[in-house]
Write a protein that holds these residues in place. Structure first.
Motif, mmCIF file in Angstrom:
data_model
loop_
_atom_site.group_PDB
_atom_site.id
_atom_site.type_symbol
_atom_site.label_atom_id
_atom_site.label_comp_id
_atom_site.label_asym_id
_atom_site.label_seq_id
_atom_site.Cartn_x
_atom_site.Cartn_y
_atom_site.Cartn_z
ATOM 1 N N GLN A 1 31.655 138.922 43.773
ATOM 2 C CA GLN A 1 32.716 139.286 44.602
ATOM 3 C C GLN A 1 32.196 139.765 45.651
ATOM 4 O O GLN A 1 32.539 139.263 46.637
ATOM 5 N N LEU A 2 30.687 140.747 45.542
ATOM 6 C CA LEU A 2 30.571 141.260 46.541
ATOM 7 C C LEU A 2 29.681 140.179 47.469
ATOM 8 O O LEU A 2 29.529 139.659 49.194
ATOM 9 N N LYS B 1 24.355 148.768 55.397
ATOM 10 C CA LYS B 1 23.435 148.183 54.984
ATOM 11 C C LYS B 1 24.402 146.788 53.806
ATOM 12 O O LYS B 1 25.483 147.349 53.331
ATOM 13 N N ARG B 2 23.703 145.638 53.662
ATOM 14 C CA ARG B 2 24.783 144.459 53.714
ATOM 15 C C ARG B 2 23.510 144.045 52.494
ATOM 16 O O ARG B 2 24.097 142.339 52.101
ATOM 17 N N ARG C 1 24.678 159.604 46.930
ATOM 18 C CA ARG C 1 25.435 159.473 47.716
ATOM 19 C C ARG C 1 26.560 158.448 47.537
ATOM 20 O O ARG C 1 26.373 157.128 46.641
ATOM 21 N N LEU C 2 28.007 158.757 46.671
ATOM 22 C CA LEU C 2 29.238 157.869 45.749
ATOM 23 C C LEU C 2 30.581 158.031 46.157
ATOM 24 O O LEU C 2 30.586 159.512 46.059
ATOM 25 N N SER C 3 30.719 156.846 46.567
ATOM 26 C CA SER C 3 32.585 157.191 46.746
ATOM 27 C C SER C 3 33.321 157.554 45.309
ATOM 28 O O SER C 3 33.072 157.134 44.603
ATOM 29 N N VAL D 1 28.307 153.234 45.232
ATOM 30 C CA VAL D 1 27.176 153.851 46.825
ATOM 31 C C VAL D 1 27.270 152.677 48.102
ATOM 32 O O VAL D 1 27.168 152.789 49.030
ATOM 33 N N LEU D 2 27.866 151.322 46.906
ATOM 34 C CA LEU D 2 28.034 150.681 49.065
ATOM 35 C C LEU D 2 29.028 151.165 49.354
ATOM 36 O O LEU D 2 29.201 150.917 50.656
ATOM 37 N N ALA D 3 29.977 151.759 49.343
ATOM 38 C CA ALA D 3 30.757 151.843 50.219
ATOM 39 C C ALA D 3 30.886 153.267 51.065
ATOM 40 O O ALA D 3 30.955 154.452 52.017
#
Ligand code: PLP
Length: 391
Positions: free
Chosen positions: A114-115, A95-96, A224-226, A88-90
């Motif tokens: 890790q993030l 957005k952080r 949306r998912l990478s 999702v983050l990719a």
């Protein structure tokens, strides 16, 4: 292993892993030596395997109340959690911020750490003494920078169930994405994802009587998912790698059984768990239940015994053939109490002496009665040896 009165192993560690019943293993067997083709192959032999994977996908979807196209097979709950968060983050690089809770499994917390090291803002929501979240605090924390909220469905140590449907609705109303680690919930709580606002959900085969090494990431259509494993075109290009066919077949069958039997079996399991828990709390002085008694998985009981160490109790239970688990981990000679119990503010002395009993449909009343008989004996013996007890 047998117990002193020749009982078989008594397995009360079903949140760690579960037995694969014969109905499941029989279904898997042909896919080792007979039906071993590659589901991606063009020939008919391979096509048979692809068809069986489609059936499993449908069986999983039936249990979750979703569309088979929303199911991605993975190797584990851990992979599903990692893939959901990073995937999702990719897709939301601007957005952080990610919001989670302090009591998640390390499969979520380690990714978040890790993030954080990479510069993301990570909010770990606190829990109260019952292990419950403050939804007002969650609402306050969700802002335009929030890419994802990841909150578990049910806690693996205490069994505490979070109000996930309510959380999903809240997250949606704020325009963010919601993932839930439902590894401990699937098969124990009925789910209907078609009526929910959950965007992503992780499950693990070996927690619901399927084999180890297979999991699922549910991804709602339109989310949306990478892609998280790059290579071949398996799983519609979202997760490359030749499929663990026997594992997927086993998971499909386990989901079919869970969909059929969960309700009645869980009622039986709840009765056994309550009998075990009530008797232990009554017969063992200075013992207490950890977690929200009412909003809890039907199979889990986490009990603290003051002034003694969980590991010592486990070792003595083991001598009687009883398998349970403790909330502490012995690291480099010092006992670290569980991060979940610490987050709930359980006193240090009680957190050290915590034991988790987690039952399944394969447990019997005879096993519960035997454990009820042994527990006071074990606790009294250890208390006599404890340097903390002066009485
Ligand atoms: N999430 C929760 C809540 C769990 O209890 C576990 C396993 O204990 C996992 C994730 C990891 O699942 P797996 O063992 O399939 O990697």
């Amino acid at each position: 292993m047998t117990t002193d009165n020749k009982m078989k192993t008594i397995y009360f560690d079903n949140n760690a892993t579960t037995k694969v019943p014969e109905e499941v293993s029989e279904e898997m067997k042909p896919f080792f030596c007979e039906l071993y083709g590659n589901p991606s192959s063009m020939h008919t032999f391979g096509g048979q395997i692809a068809a069986r994977i489609r059936k499993s996908r449908q069986q999983v979807a039936n249990l979750l109340g979703c569309d088979p196209a929303e199911i991605i097979f993975t190797s584990s709950g851990t992979e599903s959690d990692n893939a959901a968060i990073n995937g999702v983050l990719a897709t939301a690089a601007h957005k952080r911020k990610i919001i989670t809770s302090r009591v998640e499994h390390p499969a979520v917390l380690s990714v978040c750490k890790q993030l954080k090291d990479r510069g993301y803002t990570v909010v770990e929501l606190e829990v109260d003494k019952q292990g419950q979240l403050d939804l007002g605090e969650l609402e306050k924390q969700i802002d335009d920078d929030t890419a994802l909220v990841s909150i578990m469905y049910a806690n693996n140590e205490t069994g505490v169930i979070f109000p996930v449907e309510q959380i999903a609705e809240l997250v949606k109303s704020k325009g963010s994405i919601f993932h839930t680690d439902a590894v401990q919930a699937v098969g124990k709580i009925p789910l209907n994802l078609s009526k929910s606002n959950i965007d992503l959900l992780s499950l693990s085969g070996h927690k619901l009587h399927a084999p180890k090494g297979v999991g699922v990431l549910y991804v709602r259509k339109g989310t949306r998912l990478s892609p998280f494993m790059l290579g071949g075109h398996q799983e519609a290009g979202r997760r490359a790698g030749t499929e663990n066919v026997p594992g997927i077949v086993g998971l499909g069958k386990a989901c079919e059984l869970a969909a059929k039997n969960t309700k009645e079996e869980n009622e039986r399991v709840r009765k056994l768990r309550d009998k075990l828990e009530n008797a232990i709390l009554k017969n063992c002085p200075d013992s207490m239940l950890n977690g929200d008694k009412d909003n809890r998985l039907p199979n889990t009981s986490n009990i603290s015994f003051e002034y003694i160490e969980g590991e010592s109790i486990l070792l003595m239970l083991d001598k009687f053939g009883i398998c349970a688990s403790s909330g502490s981990a012995c690291t480099s000679g010092s006992l670290e109490p569980s991060h979940v119990l610490r987050a709930m503010g359980v006193p240090f002395t009680a957190a050290h002496g915590s034991i988790r009993f987690s039952l399944s449909r394969y447990n019997t009343e005879k096993e519960v009665d035997y454990t009820i008989e042994k527990m006071p004996e074990i606790v009294n013996k250890l208390r006599k040896l404890s340097p903390f007890v002066t009485k």
